[in-house]
Design a protein around this motif. Structure first.
Motif, short mmCIF file in Angstrom:
data_model
loop_
_atom_site.label_atom_id
_atom_site.label_comp_id
_atom_site.label_asym_id
_atom_site.label_seq_id
_atom_site.Cartn_x
_atom_site.Cartn_y
_atom_site.Cartn_z
N ARG A 8 62.93 -3.43 43.67
CA ARG A 8 61.70 -2.51 43.94
C ARG A 8 61.70 -1.37 43.61
NH1 ARG A 8 60.55 0.79 47.41
NH2 ARG A 8 58.75 1.09 48.31
N THR A 9 61.05 -0.72 42.90
CA THR A 9 61.19 0.62 42.01
C THR A 9 60.68 1.65 43.39
OG1 THR A 9 60.07 -0.43 40.31
CG2 THR A 9 60.49 1.94 40.19
N ARG A 10 61.51 2.68 43.37
CA ARG A 10 61.12 3.65 44.32
C ARG A 10 59.79 4.32 43.79
NH1 ARG A 10 63.41 5.62 48.64
NH2 ARG A 10 63.17 7.51 49.07
N ARG A 11 58.68 4.68 44.64
CA ARG A 11 57.50 5.19 44.46
C ARG A 11 57.44 6.83 44.42
NH1 ARG A 11 54.93 0.36 45.16
NH2 ARG A 11 56.16 -1.18 44.59
N LEU A 12 56.77 7.43 43.77
CA LEU A 12 56.37 8.66 43.75
C LEU A 12 56.10 9.29 45.15
CD1 LEU A 12 56.16 11.39 41.87
CD2 LEU A 12 53.43 10.72 41.78
N ILE A 13 55.14 8.43 45.87
CA ILE A 13 55.05 9.03 47.26
C ILE A 13 56.19 9.00 48.11
CG2 ILE A 13 54.41 6.89 48.26
CD1 ILE A 13 51.93 8.28 49.33
N GLU A 14 57.30 8.43 47.82
CA GLU A 14 58.51 8.40 48.56
C GLU A 14 59.36 9.63 48.23
OE1 GLU A 14 59.98 4.05 49.47
OE2 GLU A 14 59.01 4.24 47.34
N LEU A 59 47.47 6.76 43.96
CA LEU A 59 48.15 6.93 42.93
C LEU A 59 49.74 7.07 43.19
CD1 LEU A 59 46.48 9.80 40.49
CD2 LEU A 59 47.43 7.40 40.04
N ALA A 60 50.11 7.89 44.02
CA ALA A 60 51.33 8.13 44.30
C ALA A 60 52.24 6.94 44.78
CB ALA A 60 51.70 9.22 45.18
N SER A 61 51.35 5.92 45.40
CA SER A 61 52.21 4.74 46.10
C SER A 61 52.22 3.60 44.75
CB SER A 61 51.05 3.81 46.90
OG SER A 61 50.68 4.75 47.92
N LEU A 62 51.50 3.88 43.77
CA LEU A 62 51.62 2.92 42.77
C LEU A 62 52.73 3.45 41.62
CD1 LEU A 62 47.82 1.84 42.10
CD2 LEU A 62 49.82 0.53 42.91
N LEU A 63 52.61 4.66 41.53
CA LEU A 63 53.42 5.23 40.55
C LEU A 63 54.83 5.23 40.71
CD1 LEU A 63 51.27 8.35 39.46
CD2 LEU A 63 51.75 6.39 37.98
N PRO A 64 55.78 5.08 39.66
CA PRO A 64 57.33 5.22 39.96
C PRO A 64 57.49 6.55 40.32
CG PRO A 64 56.80 4.87 37.71
CD PRO A 64 55.47 4.95 38.39
N ALA A 125 51.85 3.30 33.51
CA ALA A 125 52.85 3.92 34.01
C ALA A 125 53.10 3.56 35.49
CB ALA A 125 52.05 5.68 34.04
N ARG A 126 52.27 2.92 36.12
CA ARG A 126 52.67 2.31 37.54
C ARG A 126 53.81 1.32 37.37
NH1 ARG A 126 47.30 -1.48 37.19
NH2 ARG A 126 48.26 -3.11 36.50
N ALA A 127 54.43 1.25 38.52
CA ALA A 127 55.70 0.48 38.91
C ALA A 127 55.52 -0.84 38.17
CB ALA A 127 56.13 0.62 40.13
N VAL A 128 55.56 -1.03 36.93
CA VAL A 128 55.08 -2.37 36.30
C VAL A 128 56.29 -3.42 36.53
CG1 VAL A 128 53.90 -2.49 34.00
CG2 VAL A 128 55.77 -1.02 34.24
#
Ligand SMILES: C[S@@+](CC[C@H](N)C(=O)[O-])C[C@H]1O[C@@H](n2cnc3c(N)ncnc32)[C@H](O)[C@@H]1O
Ligand SMILES: [Zn+2]
Length: 306
Positions: A8-14, A59-64, A125-128
């Motif tokens: 699981r990739t860490r997301r931007l919002i984290e 957005l920030a939940s989807l982006l790495p 760009a999202r956490a593909v």
């Protein structure tokens, strides 16, 4: 800091979210005397979240976590530095200068719709690693629809749900219909709006005074409860005072006592407190404003008629 689960990739919002910037834009979104976002104008909803915050959260939940932050801000619609602008505005206000609409140097964030290039970037760009080709955003308690509205604007598959039938209808009209029908919807909306207005005017016009000129648009109406004076039969509008603002604007009642069958008051707007009429209700008792009567109307009588 919590470690990401394997796979699981860490997301931007984290890692990061520009809270101050989003906060300022959220307030800008609701600035009085400026057009509110379209969903707010289509139908009121009491807990509707700011669009800019909703878009930022999706957005920030989807982006790495290592996503391009400048691009993130651009997609959210923050095309300048709202924190610096806020400082400039505060400084100017201290010096008695109003910077007005241009203070920020860019339009309010919500008014920016992500374009095809933005959506393409997001897709890449999202956490593909974790997502199949398509991502679906589900908001199970969507209310006024800020989250699905923004998910749809980001070009994502979107599902909205709510148990409240009013919210359900708002969601249909705000999110689903525009996505399904595109610009065709506008013509239909204008047609239905005109018809609604025609019917409303037909039924309600009688309750509003005619305007002096066709291009007069009233700011609003003030309503007062009325009772009949038990002594003179005059119609008494009840208000503890007739003040309209703190600068002196107020109402002067103009009793029309001539016709004994129909004694009523018209009113004038006056600009000095000394010209206001006296209040017509105090501690529950009424006061008849007709000069040939002027009697106190007992509180029990007022309550009885109410
Ligand atoms: C705070 S509002 C959501 C506001 C929304 N995020 C917006 O921006 O407008 C919460 C919503 O959850 C809905 N709700 C509460 N319990 C629910 C349930 N069990 N199933 C579906 N919707 C529910 C309510 O009807 C309400 O519209
Ligand atoms: Zn009277």
């Amino acid at each position: 800091m919590e470690q990401p689960k394997p796979g699981r990739t860490r997301r931007l919002i984290e890692e990061w979210l520009p809270i101050a910037e989003i906060g300022i834009e959220s307030v800008r979104e609701r600035t009085p005397m400026t057009p509110f976002p379209a969903p707010n104008r289509l139908h009121v909803w009491w807990a509707r979240r700011p669009l800019v915050a909703s878009r930022a959260a999706i957005l920030a939940s989807l982006l790495p976590a290592d996503a391009d932050r400048a691009k993130f801000l651009h997609m959210v619609g923050i095309h300048g530095d709202p924190v610096a602008a806020k400082v400039r505005i505060a400084e100017a206000t201290r010096q008695g200068v109003r910077l007005g609409k241009v203070a920020y140097g860019y339009s309010r964030a919500f008014s920016y719709s992500p374009d095809a290039e933005d959506r393409n970037w997001l897709r890449k760009a999202r956490a593909v690693a974790e997502f199949e080709d398509e991502v679906t955003v589900l908001d199970p308690t969507a209310g006024g629809g800020s989250i699905p509205f923004e998910a749809a604007r980001l070009g994502l598959n979107t599902i909205a749900n709510d148990l409240n039938p009013v919210a359900w209808l708002i969601l249909k009209a705000t999110v689903e219909f525009p996505a399904k029908h595109g610009r065709k919807l506008l013509a239909r909306y204008e047609q239905l709006g005109a018809e609604f207005r025609r019917r409303a005017v037909e039924r309600l016009a009688a309750f509003y005074p005619p305007e002096p000129k066709p291009d007069c648009v009233p700011d609003g109406y003030l309503w007062a409860r009325t009772i009949s004076c038990p002594y003179c039969g005059g119609l008494v509008p009840l208000s503890p005072n007739w003040r309209l603002d703190s600068k002196g604007t107020g109402v002067r009642l103009v009793p029309q006592p001539e016709d004994p069958e129909r004694r009523y008051c018209t009113f004038e707007i006056v600009t000095k407190a000394k010209d206001h009429s006296a209040g017509t209700v105090k501690a529950g008792d009424g006061l008849c404003p007709f000069p040939d009567c002027g009697r106190v109307i007992d509180g029990d009588e007022v309550k009885g008629q109410s």
